[in-house]
Motif scaffolding. Structure first.
Motif, short mmCIF file in Angstrom:
data_model
loop_
_atom_site.label_atom_id
_atom_site.label_comp_id
_atom_site.label_asym_id
_atom_site.label_seq_id
_atom_site.Cartn_x
_atom_site.Cartn_y
_atom_site.Cartn_z
N ILE A 1 -32.89 -26.13 -10.03
CA ILE A 1 -31.60 -26.68 -11.09
C ILE A 1 -31.60 -28.01 -10.99
CG2 ILE A 1 -29.05 -26.58 -11.04
CD1 ILE A 1 -29.22 -24.00 -9.73
N VAL A 2 -31.94 -28.50 -9.81
CA VAL A 2 -31.79 -30.16 -9.81
C VAL A 2 -32.97 -30.70 -10.59
CG1 VAL A 2 -31.89 -32.22 -8.36
CG2 VAL A 2 -30.73 -30.20 -7.53
N MET A 3 -34.29 -30.32 -10.44
CA MET A 3 -35.31 -30.62 -11.43
C MET A 3 -35.16 -30.38 -12.65
SD MET A 3 -38.05 -32.09 -10.62
CE MET A 3 -39.19 -32.89 -11.76
N LEU A 4 -34.44 -29.33 -13.00
CA LEU A 4 -34.03 -29.18 -14.50
C LEU A 4 -33.09 -30.19 -15.13
CD1 LEU A 4 -34.25 -27.28 -16.72
CD2 LEU A 4 -32.64 -25.84 -16.02
N LEU A 5 -32.23 -30.53 -14.35
CA LEU A 5 -31.07 -31.55 -14.63
C LEU A 5 -31.71 -33.00 -14.78
CD1 LEU A 5 -27.94 -30.32 -12.45
CD2 LEU A 5 -28.40 -30.08 -14.83
N VAL A 6 -32.59 -33.18 -13.93
CA VAL A 6 -33.25 -34.41 -13.88
C VAL A 6 -34.20 -34.58 -15.07
CG1 VAL A 6 -35.13 -35.75 -12.53
CG2 VAL A 6 -33.15 -34.89 -11.49
N LEU A 7 -35.01 -33.43 -15.29
CA LEU A 7 -35.76 -33.37 -16.56
C LEU A 7 -34.81 -33.59 -17.84
CD1 LEU A 7 -38.29 -32.67 -18.15
CD2 LEU A 7 -37.66 -30.44 -17.91
N ALA A 8 -33.51 -33.41 -17.92
CA ALA A 8 -32.84 -33.47 -19.16
C ALA A 8 -32.49 -34.86 -19.21
CB ALA A 8 -31.69 -32.43 -19.05
N VAL A 9 -31.99 -35.23 -18.01
CA VAL A 9 -31.56 -36.75 -18.04
C VAL A 9 -32.67 -37.74 -18.32
CG1 VAL A 9 -30.69 -38.63 -16.67
CG2 VAL A 9 -29.77 -36.52 -16.36
N LEU A 10 -33.92 -37.54 -17.94
CA LEU A 10 -35.12 -38.44 -18.06
C LEU A 10 -35.46 -38.27 -19.53
CD1 LEU A 10 -37.05 -38.08 -14.74
CD2 LEU A 10 -35.78 -40.04 -15.50
N LEU A 11 -35.32 -37.05 -19.98
CA LEU A 11 -35.77 -36.76 -21.65
C LEU A 11 -35.10 -37.67 -22.16
CD1 LEU A 11 -37.80 -35.35 -23.47
CD2 LEU A 11 -36.27 -33.44 -23.48
N ILE A 12 -33.50 -37.33 -21.96
CA ILE A 12 -32.69 -37.98 -23.00
C ILE A 12 -32.87 -39.83 -22.92
CG2 ILE A 12 -30.11 -38.47 -23.23
CD1 ILE A 12 -30.95 -35.78 -24.42
N ASN A 13 -32.88 -39.94 -21.62
CA ASN A 13 -33.22 -41.52 -21.60
C ASN A 13 -34.42 -42.00 -22.36
OD1 ASN A 13 -30.82 -42.13 -20.21
ND2 ASN A 13 -31.93 -41.64 -18.06
N ALA A 14 -35.95 -41.00 -22.39
CA ALA A 14 -36.90 -41.68 -22.71
C ALA A 14 -36.36 -41.51 -24.56
CB ALA A 14 -37.88 -40.46 -22.69
N LEU A 15 -35.69 -40.42 -24.96
CA LEU A 15 -35.51 -40.60 -26.36
C LEU A 15 -34.75 -41.72 -26.92
CD1 LEU A 15 -34.85 -36.52 -27.00
CD2 LEU A 15 -37.06 -37.91 -27.61
N VAL A 16 -33.72 -42.12 -26.04
CA VAL A 16 -32.94 -43.12 -26.29
C VAL A 16 -33.61 -44.59 -26.34
CG1 VAL A 16 -31.19 -44.84 -25.35
CG2 VAL A 16 -30.93 -42.31 -25.29
N ASP A 17 -34.68 -44.69 -25.38
CA ASP A 17 -35.63 -45.85 -25.29
C ASP A 17 -36.51 -45.77 -26.83
OD1 ASP A 17 -34.94 -46.71 -23.02
OD2 ASP A 17 -36.46 -45.90 -22.02
N ILE A 18 -37.14 -44.61 -27.33
CA ILE A 18 -37.82 -44.66 -28.25
C ILE A 18 -37.06 -44.88 -29.53
CG2 ILE A 18 -39.10 -42.96 -29.82
CD1 ILE A 18 -40.22 -41.70 -27.10
N SER A 19 -35.65 -44.50 -29.61
CA SER A 19 -34.70 -44.59 -30.79
C SER A 19 -34.78 -46.17 -31.06
CB SER A 19 -33.40 -44.01 -30.50
OG SER A 19 -32.78 -44.61 -29.50
N TYR A 20 -34.74 -46.91 -30.05
CA TYR A 20 -34.55 -48.42 -30.17
C TYR A 20 -35.37 -49.02 -31.23
CZ TYR A 20 -32.12 -48.31 -25.52
OH TYR A 20 -31.29 -48.00 -24.65
N VAL A 21 -36.55 -48.51 -31.40
CA VAL A 21 -37.28 -49.08 -32.45
C VAL A 21 -37.21 -48.59 -33.63
CG1 VAL A 21 -39.35 -49.41 -30.89
CG2 VAL A 21 -39.19 -47.38 -32.25
N PHE A 22 -36.29 -47.78 -33.92
CA PHE A 22 -36.01 -46.97 -35.33
C PHE A 22 -34.65 -47.57 -35.34
CE2 PHE A 22 -38.82 -43.69 -33.46
CZ PHE A 22 -39.47 -43.79 -34.56
#
Length: 317
Positions: free
Chosen positions: A285-306
């Motif tokens: 469960i904790v790993m799944l929650l961490v995956l969700a947070v890291l994935l969202i943060n990665a998408l946020v970082d990528i969205s900056y260039v757009f």
């Protein structure tokens, strides 16, 4: 731009590896022996040793870690030590509950925070701005569980408009599903909105001091029109960053809210597994929650260039 995306994905992958090591190390350090728990206090040392070998706990820690990570890569989170059921089957039905609660709660928080944060910025020297900022400060001090209990007392027990607890799947009855989620989502959204209002206000205050905003005002645009036309885009990077960072707080708040409203989500399963020392389920469960947070943060970082062409140009150099 492709280089920037590649770097962000590399940081995401590295974050997953570090998180997996930390999660495994923390769960290993927790007190208690699951073999002794399963067999009872009357079990002999040989029986406990045999049970530990059956669970794979007698293997070296690096081997246990690699087996756990390798299984997750294949979609296998292991088997629950208590029930013997695959962790994936235990988690699967509960992901949707937590996802709906966290997602709708964050959307509600953003829908409340954007206009009120803009109001607090535009009217910062008048009573609407002072009142909005004061209410946000009060909201930040209110625990999510207390807000949930208060809403239950008013709207479920007092007015009897909405159910106090429980959950109905969306496929079974959409109306009942919505009615059971109203109070949990509002409880989570209001508390998170109070936090976001402060960040939105700060982001818009920076825009109010820019030349393009003053130029728009000088040609006769109203403050709201100038802010909507120029402010949102220029403040978008800051707002997206804050909303992405708030995801972790939303997930933590969702776990608390699930206990208040007796929702069968990941939070309820996590707390039950911690109490029963079922660490395989806890890790999953904790790993799944961490995956969700890291994935969202990665998408946020990528969205900056757009969002900001200046960042896109700088990334391509």
């Amino acid at each position: 731009m492709l280089r920037t995306i590649g770097v962000r994905l590399g940081v995401f992958a590295l974050g997953l590896v570090v998180a997996s090591v930390v999660i495994f190390a923390i769960t290993q350090a927790l007190p208690g022996d699951i073999a002794r728990v399963l067999l009872g206090d009357g079990a002999s040392a040989d029986q406990v040793a045999a049970r530990r070998a059956q669970l794979g706990l007698d293997r070296p820690l690096p081997e246990q870690y690699l087996a756990w990570v390798g299984g997750m890569v294949r979609g296998d989170f292991g088997q629950s030590w208590l029930s013997g059921l695959p962790v994936r089957d235990l988690i699967g039905p509960r992901v949707g509950v937590t996802a709906w609660l966290a997602g709708l709660g964050l959307l509600l928080a953003a829908a409340i925070a954007l206009p009120l944060g803009a109001l607090a910025a535009l009217k910062r020297r008048r009573w609407p701005g002072f009142l909005t900022s004061a209410l946000a400060q009060v909201g930040m001090a209110v625990p999510a569980f207390w807000a949930g209990i208060l809403l239950v007392v008013v709207f479920a027990i007092g007015l009897r408009w909405l159910p106090a607890n429980g959950y109905v799947p969306l496929r079974s009855d959409p109306l009942e599903w919505a009615s059971h989620l109203v109070l949990p989502v509002v409880s989570l959204g209001l508390v998170q909105a109070a936090v976001l209002i402060r960040y939105v206000r700060s982001a818009f205050l920076e825009v109010l001091g820019e030349d393009h905003f003053r130029t728009a005002r000088s040609i006769g645009w109203t403050p709201w029109r100038a802010l909507a036309r120029h402010g949102l885009r220029n403040a978008a990077v800051s707002l997206v960053t804050v909303i992405g960072l708030q995801l972790a707080s939303v997930l933590v708040g969702a776990i608390v809210i699930e206990r208040v409203f007796v929702l069968p989500g990941l939070g309820s399963l996590l707390l039950t597994s911690v109490i029963s020392n079922d660490l395989v389920v806890v890790r999953g469960i904790v790993m799944l929650l961490v995956l969700a947070v890291l994935l969202i943060n990665a998408l946020v970082d990528i969205s900056y260039v757009f969002i900001d062409p200046r960042l896109r140009t700088g990334a391509d150099r």
